[in-house]
Design a protein around this motif. Structure first.
Motif, PDB file in Angstrom:
ATOM      1  N   TRP A 228       0.827  -1.197   0.000  1.00 23.98           N
ATOM      2  CA  TRP A 228       0.000   0.000   0.000  1.00 23.98           C
ATOM      3  C   TRP A 228       0.869   1.257   0.000  1.00 23.98           C
ATOM      4  CZ3 TRP A 228      -4.771   1.222  -1.119  1.00 23.98           C
ATOM      5  CH2 TRP A 228      -5.328   2.412  -0.640  1.00 23.98           C
ATOM      6  N   ILE A 229       1.896   1.245   0.835  1.00 26.78           N
ATOM      7  CA  ILE A 229       2.803   2.396   0.918  1.00 26.78           C
ATOM      8  C   ILE A 229       3.600   2.550  -0.369  1.00 26.78           C
ATOM      9  CG2 ILE A 229       4.861   3.275   2.093  1.00 26.78           C
ATOM     10  CD1 ILE A 229       3.707   2.042   4.671  1.00 26.78           C
ATOM     11  N   ALA A 230       4.032   1.419  -0.934  1.00 30.04           N
ATOM     12  CA  ALA A 230       4.830   1.476  -2.161  1.00 30.04           C
ATOM     13  C   ALA A 230       4.057   2.073  -3.328  1.00 30.04           C
ATOM     14  CB  ALA A 230       5.332   0.080  -2.520  1.00 30.04           C
ATOM     15  N   MET A 286      -6.760   3.039   7.257  1.00 30.09           N
ATOM     16  CA  MET A 286      -6.049   2.743   6.005  1.00 30.09           C
ATOM     17  C   MET A 286      -6.748   3.424   4.836  1.00 30.09           C
ATOM     18  SD  MET A 286      -3.252   0.761   6.154  1.00 30.09           S
ATOM     19  CE  MET A 286      -3.140  -0.350   4.766  1.00 30.09           C
ATOM     20  N   THR A 287      -8.072   3.362   4.823  1.00 30.40           N
ATOM     21  CA  THR A 287      -8.841   4.018   3.767  1.00 30.40           C
ATOM     22  C   THR A 287      -8.616   5.533   3.778  1.00 30.40           C
ATOM     23  OG1 THR A 287     -10.554   2.307   3.731  1.00 30.40           O
ATOM     24  CG2 THR A 287     -11.171   4.501   2.938  1.00 30.40           C
ATOM     25  N   LEU A 288      -8.706   6.138   4.955  1.00 33.85           N
ATOM     26  CA  LEU A 288      -8.560   7.587   5.076  1.00 33.85           C
ATOM     27  C   LEU A 288      -7.154   8.059   4.738  1.00 33.85           C
ATOM     28  CD1 LEU A 288     -10.597   8.218   8.351  1.00 33.85           C
ATOM     29  CD2 LEU A 288     -11.306   8.662   5.990  1.00 33.85           C
ATOM     30  N   VAL A 354      -5.241  -9.467   1.128  1.00 32.43           N
ATOM     31  CA  VAL A 354      -4.822  -8.066   1.255  1.00 32.43           C
ATOM     32  C   VAL A 354      -4.530  -7.444  -0.109  1.00 32.43           C
ATOM     33  CG1 VAL A 354      -3.968  -8.293   3.605  1.00 32.43           C
ATOM     34  CG2 VAL A 354      -2.419  -8.721   1.706  1.00 32.43           C
ATOM     35  N   THR A 355      -4.027  -8.230  -1.049  1.00 34.34           N
ATOM     36  CA  THR A 355      -3.813  -7.672  -2.385  1.00 34.34           C
ATOM     37  C   THR A 355      -5.149  -7.372  -3.058  1.00 34.34           C
ATOM     38  OG1 THR A 355      -3.548  -9.939  -3.240  1.00 34.34           O
ATOM     39  CG2 THR A 355      -1.542  -8.692  -2.770  1.00 34.34           C
ATOM     40  N   ALA A 360      -8.961  -3.170  -4.829  1.00 37.37           N
ATOM     41  CA  ALA A 360     -10.305  -2.589  -4.780  1.00 37.37           C
ATOM     42  C   ALA A 360     -10.297  -1.101  -4.496  1.00 37.37           C
ATOM     43  CB  ALA A 360     -11.139  -3.310  -3.715  1.00 37.37           C
ATOM     44  N   GLY A 361      -9.123  -0.548  -4.192  1.00 38.68           N
ATOM     45  CA  GLY A 361      -9.030   0.875  -3.890  1.00 38.68           C
ATOM     46  C   GLY A 361      -9.155   1.136  -2.401  1.00 38.68           C
TER      47      GLY A 361
END
Length: 400
Positions: A228-230, A286-288, A354-355, A360-361
């Protein structure tokens, strides 16, 4: 046995952090070959937990654990003897089988030796294990600064020697009482049929299925957060390893203190309710994190990592108690072996889950956290009637 956990994890930390590098630079495997090797080892390892648990219900636990540690040592040393791909896969699979077997046997030992204090014992055990893992990783990093491929072989040797040291430490541990072996002797004398095993226990199998979902927090730190960070435009690339450090520090600092919240079986079940809220918080933050600038993203990702770590700590505490409380005393090994399938299965489905959340955004993470939270509530309802049938063990109160 706590000392054995420290030695075991130091050795595992030495190898886990460099295994891919070893297979790349020493064994000269391709990325595809390494991936297939890891997949096969993980798949074979799934059988380790139920097999070991069943054997430990019939044979002395310490002897079984010593045997497993020796097998792990031999599997590690065998990797040094060949670059043949089929043999590397076979030896890695044997090591994976031993790893999962050792995990359930160690938990069973804690269950038998600690009795009503098993949750606190497991908390101390996990804290020491996390510290050992960190020490092993630091030692591996220091060794790799030498820049020689020979360092990989020495780290793998250190891993093997740690298993042999664990076997020696285990030999010095007393054999805990075994309700299953005592009951087996009574059954033979009375010529009565033994109780049905976990594979026919629908409630326990359903409980294990929910546990597989609750263990998904592991995939968040191993795959989800780094990816996610990458791929995020507003998060610093160097944040991922710092969040891993935060995870380790929180576990070491909080696992033992948090154990008191699940000192009894009813308390452990009640803890599933706040655990569900923590999972929702982790997914929502995580979404925010995708909605603001760098500072906002960093703060929200840190909060999310802290939430998922807290969820990891709480779930570990709940799981230690409920997995034993739901099992009959005369078949603890077999039942805990089946429970071990939850973690093994999660290692396969976790990365995919998780992927999928990432693909899914941002809202995928809200769905991820909410899905696990819903599973907490399902588990809370699922085990209610079963626990009502089995009284909680008495709480041991020490007198000063």
């Amino acid at each position: 046995m706590v000392a054995a956990a420290l030695v075991d994890r130091v050795g595992s930390g030495l190898w886990a952090s460099v295994s891919v590098l070893y297979f790349t630079y020493v064994s000269h495997l391709t990325v595809a070959e390494i991936g297939a090797l890891a997949a096969v080892a993980g798949a074979v390892g799934i059988a380790g937990a139920p097999v070991a648990g069943r054997v430990a219900d019939r044979l002395p636990l310490t002897r079984v654990l010593v045997t497993v540690q020796i097998v792990r040592a031999l599997a590690s040393l065998a990797l040094l003897t060949t670059d043949h791909y089929a043999l590397l896969v076979a030896f890695s699979a044997l090591g994976g089988l031993g790893d999962r077997a050792a995990s359930v046997l160690t938990k069973l030992y804690a269950t038998r030796v600690a009795g009503p204090d098993r949750v606190r014992y497991q908390a101390v055990h996990r804290t020491v294990a996390n510290a050992g893992w960190a020490l092993g990783g630091l030692a591996a990093a220091a060794a790799l600064t030498l820049g020689a491929t020979g360092a990989y072989a020495w780290l793998l040797t250190g891993d093997a020697l740690s298993f042999l040291a664990c076997a020696l430490i285990t030999l010095r541990c007393g054999e805990p009482p075994s309700p299953s072996r005592t009951a087996a002797a009574s059954d033979r004398a009375a010529t009565t049929a033994p109780p049905a095993g976990p594979w026919r226990d629908r409630t326990y199998l359903a409980y294990v299925a929910t546990e597989t979902v609750l263990f998904l927090d592991d995939a968040v730190f191993k795959v989800g957060l780094p990816l996610w960070i990458a791929h995020a435009d507003n998060a610093p690339d160097g944040l991922a390893p710092l969040l891993m450090v935060l995870n380790n520090v929180m576990v070491v600092a909080l696992q033992v203190p948090m154990a008191r919240f699940a000192a009894t079986t009813p308390a452990a079940r009640r803890l599933l309710l706040p655990l569900s809220a923590v999972f929702v918080l982790g997914g929502l933050t995580m979404t925010l994190s995708a909605t603001g600038g760098t500072i906002t993203a960093t703060v929200l990702l840190t909060v999310s990592a802290a939430a998922f770590t807290l969820a990891e700590i709480l779930h570990a505490t709940v799981s230690w108690e409920l997995s034993v409380a739901l099992a009959p005393d005369t078949a603890q090994g077999s039942y805990l072996g089946v429970h071990g399938l939850a973690q093994a299965a999660q290692r396969s489905i976790g990365p995919l889950t998780v992927t999928a959340a990432i693909a899914a955004g941002p809202l995928g993470w809200t769905a991820f956290g909410s899905g696990i939270a819903l599973t907490c509530l399902v588990q809370h309802r699922l085990i209610r009637d079963r626990l009502a049938e089995k009284p909680s063990p008495p709480i041991t109160v020490s007198k000063n």
